[in-house]
Design a protein around this motif. Sequence first.
Motif, PDB file in Angstrom:
ATOM      1  N   SER A 451       0.812  -1.211   0.000  1.00 56.11           N
ATOM      2  CA  SER A 451       0.000   0.000   0.000  1.00 56.11           C
ATOM      3  C   SER A 451       0.849   1.267   0.000  1.00 56.11           C
ATOM      4  O   SER A 451       0.400   2.314  -0.441  1.00 56.11           O
ATOM      5  CB  SER A 451      -0.943  -0.001   1.202  1.00 56.11           C
ATOM      6  OG  SER A 451      -0.202  -0.028   2.399  1.00 56.11           O
ATOM      7  N   ASN A 452       2.069   1.168   0.500  1.00 58.35           N
ATOM      8  CA  ASN A 452       2.934   2.351   0.494  1.00 58.35           C
ATOM      9  C   ASN A 452       3.510   2.646  -0.876  1.00 58.35           C
ATOM     10  O   ASN A 452       3.813   3.784  -1.200  1.00 58.35           O
ATOM     11  CB  ASN A 452       4.090   2.169   1.474  1.00 58.35           C
ATOM     12  CG  ASN A 452       3.672   2.498   2.890  1.00 58.35           C
ATOM     13  OD1 ASN A 452       2.686   3.193   3.097  1.00 58.35           O
ATOM     14  ND2 ASN A 452       4.411   2.004   3.846  1.00 58.35           N
ATOM     15  N   VAL A 455       9.216   4.324  -4.016  1.00 57.18           N
ATOM     16  CA  VAL A 455       9.732   5.694  -4.041  1.00 57.18           C
ATOM     17  C   VAL A 455      11.086   5.715  -4.751  1.00 57.18           C
ATOM     18  O   VAL A 455      11.667   4.672  -5.044  1.00 57.18           O
ATOM     19  CB  VAL A 455       9.906   6.297  -2.627  1.00 57.18           C
ATOM     20  CG1 VAL A 455       8.566   6.459  -1.948  1.00 57.18           C
ATOM     21  CG2 VAL A 455      10.834   5.446  -1.795  1.00 57.18           C
ATOM     22  N   ARG A 458      13.662   8.094 -10.264  1.00 58.05           N
ATOM     23  CA  ARG A 458      14.236   9.358 -10.731  1.00 58.05           C
ATOM     24  C   ARG A 458      14.448   9.342 -12.232  1.00 58.05           C
ATOM     25  O   ARG A 458      14.946   8.369 -12.784  1.00 58.05           O
ATOM     26  CB  ARG A 458      15.591   9.589 -10.065  1.00 58.05           C
ATOM     27  CG  ARG A 458      15.535   9.712  -8.560  1.00 58.05           C
ATOM     28  CD  ARG A 458      15.128  11.110  -8.132  1.00 58.05           C
ATOM     29  NE  ARG A 458      15.067  11.172  -6.677  1.00 58.05           N
ATOM     30  CZ  ARG A 458      13.975  10.863  -5.957  1.00 58.05           C
ATOM     31  NH1 ARG A 458      12.862  10.491  -6.550  1.00 58.05           N
ATOM     32  NH2 ARG A 458      13.999  10.925  -4.644  1.00 58.05           N
ATOM     33  N   LYS A 539       6.528  11.999 -10.916  1.00 58.99           N
ATOM     34  CA  LYS A 539       6.198  12.136  -9.503  1.00 58.99           C
ATOM     35  C   LYS A 539       7.348  11.681  -8.609  1.00 58.99           C
ATOM     36  O   LYS A 539       7.455  12.092  -7.461  1.00 58.99           O
ATOM     37  CB  LYS A 539       4.954  11.314  -9.153  1.00 58.99           C
ATOM     38  CG  LYS A 539       3.711  11.753  -9.875  1.00 58.99           C
ATOM     39  CD  LYS A 539       3.320  13.159  -9.479  1.00 58.99           C
ATOM     40  CE  LYS A 539       2.100  13.624 -10.252  1.00 58.99           C
ATOM     41  NZ  LYS A 539       1.838  15.049 -10.036  1.00 58.99           N
ATOM     42  N   SER A 541       7.488   8.922  -7.182  1.00 53.16           N
ATOM     43  CA  SER A 541       7.003   7.838  -6.345  1.00 53.16           C
ATOM     44  C   SER A 541       5.689   7.336  -6.926  1.00 53.16           C
ATOM     45  O   SER A 541       5.114   7.960  -7.810  1.00 53.16           O
ATOM     46  CB  SER A 541       6.799   8.314  -4.909  1.00 53.16           C
ATOM     47  OG  SER A 541       5.907   9.399  -4.891  1.00 53.16           O
TER      48      SER A 541
ATOM     49  N   PRO B  73      -1.060  10.408  -3.560  1.00 54.02           N
ATOM     50  CA  PRO B  73       0.338  10.830  -3.623  1.00 54.02           C
ATOM     51  C   PRO B  73       0.663  11.657  -4.871  1.00 54.02           C
ATOM     52  O   PRO B  73       1.443  12.610  -4.791  1.00 54.02           O
ATOM     53  CB  PRO B  73       1.117   9.516  -3.657  1.00 54.02           C
ATOM     54  CG  PRO B  73       0.182   8.459  -3.229  1.00 54.02           C
ATOM     55  CD  PRO B  73      -1.200   8.944  -3.508  1.00 54.02           C
ATOM     56  N   VAL B  77       2.252  15.399  -4.502  1.00 50.49           N
ATOM     57  CA  VAL B  77       3.568  15.818  -4.989  1.00 50.49           C
ATOM     58  C   VAL B  77       3.446  17.090  -5.821  1.00 50.49           C
ATOM     59  O   VAL B  77       4.290  17.981  -5.738  1.00 50.49           O
ATOM     60  CB  VAL B  77       4.213  14.668  -5.796  1.00 50.49           C
ATOM     61  CG1 VAL B  77       5.406  15.157  -6.581  1.00 50.49           C
ATOM     62  CG2 VAL B  77       4.615  13.545  -4.860  1.00 50.49           C
ATOM     63  N   ASN B  99       1.090   6.468   2.584  1.00 54.21           N
ATOM     64  CA  ASN B  99       1.613   6.494   1.213  1.00 54.21           C
ATOM     65  C   ASN B  99       1.838   7.925   0.740  1.00 54.21           C
ATOM     66  O   ASN B  99       2.832   8.208   0.068  1.00 54.21           O
ATOM     67  CB  ASN B  99       0.702   5.711   0.250  1.00 54.21           C
ATOM     68  CG  ASN B  99      -0.718   6.223   0.237  1.00 54.21           C
ATOM     69  OD1 ASN B  99      -1.110   7.004   1.100  1.00 54.21           O
ATOM     70  ND2 ASN B  99      -1.484   5.808  -0.739  1.00 54.21           N
ATOM     71  N   LEU B 102       5.033   9.188   2.546  1.00 53.61           N
ATOM     72  CA  LEU B 102       6.273   8.688   1.945  1.00 53.61           C
ATOM     73  C   LEU B 102       6.559   9.372   0.608  1.00 53.61           C
ATOM     74  O   LEU B 102       7.714   9.669   0.285  1.00 53.61           O
ATOM     75  CB  LEU B 102       6.199   7.175   1.751  1.00 53.61           C
ATOM     76  CG  LEU B 102       6.368   6.358   3.035  1.00 53.61           C
ATOM     77  CD1 LEU B 102       5.990   4.906   2.803  1.00 53.61           C
ATOM     78  CD2 LEU B 102       7.791   6.449   3.560  1.00 53.61           C
ATOM     79  N   ALA B 103       5.505   9.632  -0.165  1.00 56.86           N
ATOM     80  CA  ALA B 103       5.709  10.325  -1.443  1.00 56.86           C
ATOM     81  C   ALA B 103       6.243  11.732  -1.200  1.00 56.86           C
ATOM     82  O   ALA B 103       7.153  12.194  -1.897  1.00 56.86           O
ATOM     83  CB  ALA B 103       4.400  10.370  -2.229  1.00 56.86           C
ATOM     84  N   ASP B 106       9.841  11.591  -0.152  1.00 58.48           N
ATOM     85  CA  ASP B 106      10.708  11.385  -1.310  1.00 58.48           C
ATOM     86  C   ASP B 106      10.853  12.676  -2.108  1.00 58.48           C
ATOM     87  O   ASP B 106      11.928  12.999  -2.613  1.00 58.48           O
ATOM     88  CB  ASP B 106      10.113  10.279  -2.189  1.00 58.48           C
ATOM     89  CG  ASP B 106      11.033   9.924  -3.342  1.00 58.48           C
ATOM     90  OD1 ASP B 106      12.159   9.474  -3.060  1.00 58.48           O
ATOM     91  OD2 ASP B 106      10.642  10.100  -4.508  1.00 58.48           O
TER      92      ASP B 106
END
Lengths: 622, 394
Positions: A451-452, A455, A458, A539, A541, B73, B77, B99, B102-103, B106
């Motif tokens: 669910s996270n 990340v 780049r 984004k 992530s 997210p 961002v 979530n 964490l985004a 980052d």
Amino acid sequence: MTFADLLVQLVNGLAQASTLFLLASGLSLIFGVTRVVNFAHGSFTMVGLYAAIAMAERLGGAAGFWLALPLAALAVGVLGAVAEMLILRRVYQAPELFQLLATFGLVLVLKDAALWLWGPEDIFGPRAPGLSGSVELAGLAVPAWDLFLIALAPLLLLALEALLARTRWGVLVRAATEDRHMVGALGVNQAWLFTGVFALGSALAGLAGALQMPREPASLGLDLVTVTDAFVVVVIGGLGSLRGAFLAAALVGVVKTLCFALGGVEMGGTTFNFSKLTLVVEFLLMALTLVLRPWGLAGRAPAAAQESPALVEWVRVPGVRFAAGAGAALLAAAALPLLADEYAVVLATDIAVFALFAVSLHFLMGPGGMAPFGHAAFFGVGAYAAGLLAQAAWPMAAALLAAPLAAAAAGLAVGWFCVRLSGVYLAMLTLAFAQIAWSVAFQWDDVTGGSNGLVGIRPAPWAADKAHFYWLVLVFGGTALALLWRVLQSPFGFALRAARDNPRRAQALGIDARRVQWLAFPAAAAAAGLAGALFAYSKGSLSPEAMGIARSVDGLVMVLLGGLHTLAGPVAGAALFTWLQDEIIRRTDYWRLILGAVILLLVIAFPRGVVGGLRHAWKERS
Amino acid sequence: MKRILAMLALALAASATQAQTIRIGEMNSYKTFPAFLEPYRKGWQLALEEVNAAGGVNGRKLEVISRDDNGNPGDAVRVAEELASREQAVLLMGGFASNVGLALSDFAKQRRIVFLAAEPLTDKLVWEGGNRYTFRLRASTYMQTAMLIPEAARARKKRWALVYPNYEYGQAAAAAFKKLLKARQPDVEFVAEQAPPLGKLDAGAVVQALAAAKPDAVFSALFGPDLAKFVREGNTRGLFRGREVVNLLAGEPEYLDPLKDETPEGWIVTGYPWADIASPEHRRFLDAYRARWNDYPRLGSVVGYTSLMSVAAALKKADDTDTEKLVAAFKGLPVGTPFGRITYRALDHQSTMGAFVGRLAKKDGRGVMVDWVYREGIAYLPPDDEVRRLRPAD
């Protein structure tokens, strides 16, 4: 698990099923007669629950509780009738699915209205006077209210069936479900028939909400939770079939309950926790049902599409003038970083990514004549492919090429199953696949980050600058757009439209309609996957929302807002929707209300979509 | 001409005051989790007014640019980018769901801007996914679970059943609970585990399945509507009779208040007994909050208030708005809060803010916490070298 446990779990499943049936019956009626895909059905349920609690508290006592149930249903029925008369009635003549956009606007408005009226905190209603306790069953306690619900659902089914079978109004409703134009031609006032059906369907939604009063608190998230459940049950049961919906509700309710009852089960050395399967089990059931029975458990093959021919506009073959216009627009877009600040570039990057996504969806919806409700699956597959490759230290360029391939493979697989169906069944099967993909991303912690999410995705150093990345998106997105539009100009594109407009005639001409439609899926999916990959890099992530229901719905909104039967529509729709949301969200707390109201106004002003409407107006003038 | 000059002067003056204020970017999922975040907003607004009434920070007023991140997210961002580039925010604060947190973390790393995560609970934010620019206020999932372990172990129950929402928070809470309790009480058995989807708890089936496992005690990480459904169904079916129940977060007013007379008595919970905290810091906060908003504070209010106070303290200590100076200022930063003094650890950027642990009881038809203690965050963090192992080097 003892036998008594199993028995009581079955009862639990049936109680859940009763609620599902109530939800589904209203939705099924509304769709059957008006062909409106009513996204606001869950919102009516939410309002029903809030209203019931408010009334029960205001009236007080046992009588207050029992009176509140029908009163709340009645209130929601009136609300539904008003919404139908003010908004939907104006857009019945619009192309198929356009009404969906209106109901989406309604969802936003109702959510903020509920927040304004009842506040942010969850409100827990009272227990049912007289049925507040539990009944002993096989030595275990079962809430009396659950038994009440179980008894109520079949009674309601019988009452609805009697209404449809024995009253004149019911006959008209059934006739309209069969062929609404014929009913109109026979002199029946369609407007009032539609309003009546919409009011009844909404009232049922409101009642379904009100009946939850002793079981769960009113909360603002209830609308989206219930509306998908309702759709799933209606589709598994077969559109327009109340008995089918009843059967489907029982199936979903009981299977879900059994998943909880099984819990963790040891299998081959590892423990599989069946309760986690409830994240997606209704969609698995739906996918399975539709693959085996294309029209649900009790549905019948639909009559030929009831399109009002005047409004089926041809997507024009892109000509030289169109190409020149598109090129000029692209150049103008490319000049943005020279004129505007960094944030404008970031916003424009989002718009470009979503425009590509919307165009890929339009490829299936417009020329393809298929309406995938789960198009975000391909966006998400592309995004996750890019994200995982980036983490495996692939160069960005390679990942951007591989991601569309991954999405195309997904498109090939999903498309193969979907083109066997049509209409809302096809739409919902794509949604089922999208939800299955979503649940995999959501659960597979070791690979997708669960669910996270992921990340640290780049872009390559040469594209790290926001303006550079924006140009990269324009180049990749512009190329994909040109390719898709070029495909529409090719014999394949014509065959696709032939398959949409008249599959039989297309077959007679030697076109394998189903195959053509199938191959449209990987093409659209590749473009959506590219959009997803660009999204992931822009984004930095990624989490499962990238392929959630909201992303799919946003895509539909963009396409419909711009105009289904235009090529530039989806681009304009993506730009308009993203920009509107960005503008409104920073200006007011009640941004959902304002955004929803703006969408409703646009729906009424431009029933062909914004671009379609403008073009139509231009043609009328000249 | 005169009028044009006057307007020009006004514009100049306006831009001059603007140059003097310090702009803080704030974003949260206001419309997605309103029950927690409406009070949160009131909390930081109160803190902002207090800081500015006292003359601001180092002679400059603070200004908060607040945005709704639409609960996802991707949008968060973009909003962060808007705050950082267009609005020239010197640092960012906010976040609710993990979530999104964490985004944003980052993003902070990529953009080299400080981000104070107010509410996200995931352990990854400061450990596996930690970075130089991200700090976190709330006690994490691990810490809050650890705070419940002493009571859970003291109950001396052998057979435990677990129920938690099926996403990272719930999974992490269950994993931490099992690991920590097993360490304290090696003979413990975990006899059932139910992981319903967040917001879609099928309460009857879950309660029944838990009861069927014949547990002596239940650990739950449910909150919000799921918790309310679970409580009522469990009460009706007698799941809680004679069983110890431990529930993360259930004592937070956001989730406790809707339960009203349904409140299950005797549950061991983390939460915020706002009416009974007698410390002078909290009294002052409580009075100011009630005077300003004519409402009592929820836990979100404390989180919002403390987040902004932390930011003000960091700006004051740094005496600059440069990111690297702010990072240095945040490391080891002490902040006075309604819960007493906390510190942002230099080791992993986690604050030592604690939580209240107590039992639920009913008073005048409402849920309250009784027999509570405040547990300092610092006492419930793993040993430093374990944290170092978990956290990547900057």
